[in-house]
Motif scaffolding. Structure first.
Motif, PDB file in Angstrom:
ATOM      1  N   ARG A   1       1.660  21.011  64.496  1.00 21.01           N
ATOM      2  CA  ARG A   1       2.860  21.394  65.226  1.00 21.01           C
ATOM      3  C   ARG A   1       2.437  22.343  66.326  1.00 21.01           C
ATOM      4  O   ARG A   1       1.402  22.983  66.223  1.00 21.01           O
ATOM      5  CB  ARG A   1       3.850  22.109  64.315  1.00 21.01           C
ATOM      6  CG  ARG A   1       4.480  21.238  63.283  1.00 21.01           C
ATOM      7  CD  ARG A   1       5.636  21.972  62.675  1.00 21.01           C
ATOM      8  NE  ARG A   1       5.261  22.514  61.381  1.00 21.01           N
ATOM      9  CZ  ARG A   1       5.990  23.360  60.707  1.00 21.01           C
ATOM     10  NH1 ARG A   1       7.118  23.769  61.187  1.00 21.01           N
ATOM     11  NH2 ARG A   1       5.596  23.798  59.546  1.00 21.01           N
TER      12      ARG A   1
ATOM     13  N   SER B   1      14.547  29.512  62.205  1.00 24.10           N
ATOM     14  CA  SER B   1      13.581  28.422  62.090  1.00 24.10           C
ATOM     15  C   SER B   1      12.218  28.811  62.659  1.00 24.10           C
ATOM     16  O   SER B   1      11.176  28.543  62.062  1.00 24.10           O
ATOM     17  CB  SER B   1      14.122  27.180  62.800  1.00 24.10           C
ATOM     18  OG  SER B   1      13.178  26.139  62.768  1.00 24.10           O
TER      19      SER B   1
ATOM     20  N   ASP C   1       8.723  29.065  60.618  1.00 21.53           N
ATOM     21  CA  ASP C   1       7.498  28.370  61.016  1.00 21.53           C
ATOM     22  C   ASP C   1       6.359  29.359  61.239  1.00 21.53           C
ATOM     23  O   ASP C   1       5.225  29.118  60.830  1.00 21.53           O
ATOM     24  CB  ASP C   1       7.716  27.554  62.290  1.00 21.53           C
ATOM     25  CG  ASP C   1       8.614  26.347  62.077  1.00 21.53           C
ATOM     26  OD1 ASP C   1       8.882  25.996  60.912  1.00 21.53           O
ATOM     27  OD2 ASP C   1       9.056  25.761  63.087  1.00 21.53           O
TER      28      ASP C   1
ATOM     29  N   ASN D   1       2.985  29.263  59.072  1.00 23.90           N
ATOM     30  CA  ASN D   1       1.703  29.100  59.746  1.00 23.90           C
ATOM     31  C   ASN D   1       0.786  30.291  59.497  1.00 23.90           C
ATOM     32  O   ASN D   1      -0.405  30.125  59.272  1.00 23.90           O
ATOM     33  CB  ASN D   1       1.906  28.899  61.253  1.00 23.90           C
ATOM     34  CG  ASN D   1       2.590  27.592  61.577  1.00 23.90           C
ATOM     35  OD1 ASN D   1       2.636  26.681  60.758  1.00 23.90           O
ATOM     36  ND2 ASN D   1       3.130  27.493  62.763  1.00 23.90           N
TER      37      ASN D   1
END
Length: 107
Positions: A16, A69, A73, A77
């Protein structure tokens, strides 16, 4: 890692784009502007401005969801960096207690 604000790509998922704190801050800055506009519209008590607040508040709500969100993330990560298995010079995955998993270590 280039910067403390940059998170690495999660290991278990398809790559991503990297999420940065600056991206989150950009959304928060946008919300600050929107909130100021909502306050000005509310104080004006002009019917058209009050109607505009509906769309502005909807955008603020959407941005809040986006920030949640992005932080999720970023957290995933970031924690993925610390949970990646280490490999020894033979390419074997070494468990935290020093045992070797998976790959053959014989030369």
């Amino acid at each position: 890692m280039d910067s403390a604000a940059t998170a690495a790509v999660a290991v278990d998922e398809a790559p991503r784009p990297l999420i940065t704190v600056e991206q989150v801050q950009s959304v928060l800055d946008r919300n600050r502007v929107l909130i100021q506009q909502v306050n000005e519209n509310h104080q004006s008590k002009i019917p058209d401005n009050l109607v505009k607040n509906v769309a502005l508040i909807q955008e603020i709500n959407g941005n809040i969801s986006k920030v949640v969100s992005l932080y999720s993330d970023l957290s995933t990560n970031f924690s993925g960096v610390f949970h990646q298995p280490n490999e020894n010079e033979n390419g074997a995955v070494v468990a935290k207690k020093g045992s070797v998993k998976g790959k053959n270590t014989e030369a």
